[in-house]
Design a protein around this motif. Structure first.
Motif, short mmCIF file in Angstrom:
data_model
loop_
_atom_site.label_atom_id
_atom_site.label_comp_id
_atom_site.label_asym_id
_atom_site.label_seq_id
_atom_site.Cartn_x
_atom_site.Cartn_y
_atom_site.Cartn_z
N LYS A 1 57.79 -37.31 31.45
CA LYS A 1 57.35 -38.43 32.30
C LYS A 1 57.68 -38.23 33.78
O LYS A 1 57.35 -39.07 34.61
N ASN A 2 58.33 -37.11 34.10
CA ASN A 2 58.73 -36.84 35.48
C ASN A 2 57.51 -36.41 36.30
O ASN A 2 56.91 -35.36 36.06
N ALA A 3 57.12 -37.24 37.28
CA ALA A 3 55.92 -36.97 38.08
C ALA A 3 56.06 -35.69 38.89
O ALA A 3 55.09 -34.93 39.06
N GLY A 4 57.26 -35.43 39.41
CA GLY A 4 57.49 -34.22 40.19
C GLY A 4 57.32 -32.97 39.37
O GLY A 4 56.75 -31.96 39.84
N VAL A 5 57.79 -33.00 38.13
CA VAL A 5 57.65 -31.85 37.22
C VAL A 5 56.17 -31.62 36.91
O VAL A 5 55.70 -30.47 36.90
N THR A 6 55.44 -32.69 36.66
CA THR A 6 54.00 -32.57 36.37
C THR A 6 53.26 -31.97 37.56
O THR A 6 52.39 -31.11 37.40
N GLU A 7 53.61 -32.41 38.76
CA GLU A 7 52.98 -31.89 39.99
C GLU A 7 53.25 -30.39 40.13
O GLU A 7 52.35 -29.60 40.45
N GLN B 1 49.79 -23.93 37.40
CA GLN B 1 48.63 -23.66 36.53
C GLN B 1 47.40 -23.30 37.36
O GLN B 1 46.64 -22.41 36.98
N CYS B 2 47.25 -23.95 38.49
CA CYS B 2 46.14 -23.61 39.39
C CYS B 2 46.31 -22.21 39.96
O CYS B 2 45.35 -21.44 40.05
N GLY C 1 44.90 -25.98 31.23
CA GLY C 1 46.21 -26.59 31.37
C GLY C 1 46.28 -27.51 32.59
O GLY C 1 46.87 -28.59 32.54
N ALA C 2 45.64 -27.07 33.70
CA ALA C 2 45.63 -27.87 34.92
C ALA C 2 44.88 -29.19 34.70
O ALA C 2 45.28 -30.24 35.22
N HIS C 3 43.80 -29.15 33.92
CA HIS C 3 43.04 -30.37 33.62
C HIS C 3 43.89 -31.34 32.80
O HIS C 3 43.88 -32.56 33.03
N LYS C 4 44.66 -30.78 31.88
CA LYS C 4 45.53 -31.62 31.06
C LYS C 4 46.61 -32.27 31.94
O LYS C 4 46.92 -33.45 31.78
N SER C 5 47.14 -31.49 32.89
CA SER C 5 48.19 -32.01 33.78
C SER C 5 47.67 -33.11 34.69
O SER C 5 48.31 -34.15 34.88
N ARG D 1 39.27 -36.50 42.61
CA ARG D 1 38.78 -35.32 43.35
C ARG D 1 39.52 -34.06 42.87
O ARG D 1 38.89 -33.01 42.69
N ARG D 2 40.82 -34.21 42.65
CA ARG D 2 41.59 -33.07 42.15
C ARG D 2 41.08 -32.64 40.77
O ARG D 2 40.94 -31.45 40.49
N GLU D 3 40.75 -33.62 39.93
CA GLU D 3 40.21 -33.32 38.61
C GLU D 3 38.85 -32.62 38.72
O GLU D 3 38.55 -31.68 37.98
N SER D 4 38.05 -33.06 39.68
CA SER D 4 36.74 -32.44 39.90
C SER D 4 36.88 -30.99 40.33
O SER D 4 36.10 -30.12 39.91
N VAL D 5 37.86 -30.72 41.16
CA VAL D 5 38.11 -29.33 41.62
C VAL D 5 38.46 -28.44 40.43
O VAL D 5 37.94 -27.32 40.30
N VAL D 6 39.33 -28.94 39.55
CA VAL D 6 39.75 -28.18 38.37
C VAL D 6 38.57 -27.95 37.43
O VAL D 6 38.35 -26.83 36.93
N LEU D 7 37.80 -29.00 37.18
CA LEU D 7 36.64 -28.88 36.28
C LEU D 7 35.60 -27.90 36.85
O LEU D 7 35.01 -27.11 36.10
N THR D 8 35.41 -27.93 38.16
CA THR D 8 34.45 -27.02 38.80
C THR D 8 34.92 -25.58 38.70
O THR D 8 34.12 -24.66 38.45
N ALA D 9 36.22 -25.36 38.91
CA ALA D 9 36.78 -24.01 38.80
C ALA D 9 36.59 -23.48 37.38
O ALA D 9 36.24 -22.31 37.18
N ALA D 10 36.83 -24.35 36.39
CA ALA D 10 36.65 -23.96 34.99
C ALA D 10 35.17 -23.68 34.71
O ALA D 10 34.83 -22.73 33.98
N ALA D 11 34.29 -24.49 35.31
CA ALA D 11 32.85 -24.30 35.13
C ALA D 11 32.41 -22.94 35.69
O ALA D 11 31.63 -22.22 35.05
N LYS D 12 32.90 -22.58 36.86
CA LYS D 12 32.55 -21.29 37.48
C LYS D 12 33.05 -20.12 36.64
O LYS D 12 32.36 -19.11 36.49
N GLU D 13 34.25 -20.26 36.08
CA GLU D 13 34.82 -19.22 35.24
C GLU D 13 33.95 -19.02 34.00
O GLU D 13 33.65 -17.87 33.61
#
Length: 283
Positions: free
Chosen positions: A195-201, A207-208, A215-219, A237-249
């Motif tokens: 539950k620690n927000a700093g750890v998740t960040e 992961q990025c 993993g980044a999408h899950k985080s 927006r951060r989620e969109s960036v991760v999804l787009t990166a995964a889409a390109k891969e």
């Protein structure tokens, strides 16, 4: 540095005041008469003041001696730790003073002094978590990387400081360019305190860096459920960036349908996100 200068300044003022007071007492006419067994003793005000100070110091020393004798008496009565406790109280006071001196030195930028005082506190105090935490800060301030790692490893031994130790080791691994180790440590920290927000960040950023988009999408999804400093729009927006990166891969790997699905999810989250739109158009 500033604290030391102020301390010296106040000492000078104190000494000056004492000098003025001594001069005033010496110049004041009259004195103090003391009668003891029909004998009269006459003192000037200055002599009487010094005599009073000597009595106060003597009383304080006498109290110390009585406390020690009390500890010795308790020892002979069967309390085997009485004498040890007497000396440990003094040791603890010196340790706490060294601890506070180290913290002040850190704030003032006197890193060498901070480190030496931290080492002193470590020897005198029986609070290994506290002294290891201070030692880690002092060694980092001095650029002693290997010593900092050792202190952070000590912090891992205690449940209340494990996250702090892991964060320190993560920073050291990143400075060494070892992203894989840093990521493994962040995942361990996440398991210890999900539950620690700093750890998740921290985990998300690593992961990025490692291009672990799943993993980044899950985080980032977990961030929506945690108290974050980021707004909902920033997280989307951060989620969109991760999804787009995964889409390109996936697009590079020839997985067109999966790539398109991920890109559409990104556009749904942030409709104006151009990179995701471009992936959709290049289906």
């Amino acid at each position: 540095m500033i604290f030391s200068a102020l301390k010296g300044f106040f000492v000078l003022i104190f000494v000056g005041i004492l000098g003025l007071l001594a001069g005033y007492l010496n110049d004041t006419p009259g004195g103090v008469n003391l009668v003891f067994y029909s004998e009269e003793f006459r003192f000037s005000f200055l002599s009487a003041t010094f005599f009073l100070l000597i009595i106060i110091v003597a009383i304080l020393i006498l109290i110390k001696i009585l406390n020690f004798l009390s500890a010795v008496l308790s020892f002979f009565r069967g309390d085997e730790t009485a004498i040890k406790r007497f000396f440990e109280k003094s040791k603890e006071r010196r340790g706490l003073k060294a601890f506070s001196n180290s913290l002040i030195a850190l704030e003032e930028g006197e890193n060498d002094k901070a480190f030496s005082e931290a080492k002193k506190a470590e020897k005198l105090l029986r609070f290994p978590q506290m002294t290891a935490l201070l030692g880690a800060r002092a060694t980092r301030a001095n650029g002693l990387i290997s010593s900092e790692k050792e202190y952070n490893k000590k912090l891992l031994k205690y449940p209340e400081t494990q996250i702090v130790g892991l964060r320190g080791l993560i920073n050291s691994s990143l400075e060494d360019g070892d992203i894989d180790t840093a990521l493994a440590l962040a995942e361990k920290a996440k398991k210890l305190n999900p539950k620690n927000a700093g750890v998740t960040e921290t985990l998300f950023n690593l992961q990025c860096k490692n291009q672990d988009w799943e993993g980044a999408h899950k985080s980032v999804s977990e961030m929506f459920r945690q108290k974050q400093s980021l707004t909902g729009e920033e997280l989307r927006r951060r989620e969109s960036v991760v999804l787009t990166a995964a889409a390109k891969e996936n697009q590079l790997n020839g997985l067109t349908e999966k790539s398109l699905s991920l890109a559409r999810q990104a556009v749904k989250k942030t409709p104006e996100f151009i990179p995701a739109i471009v992936v959709c158009l290049n289906k």
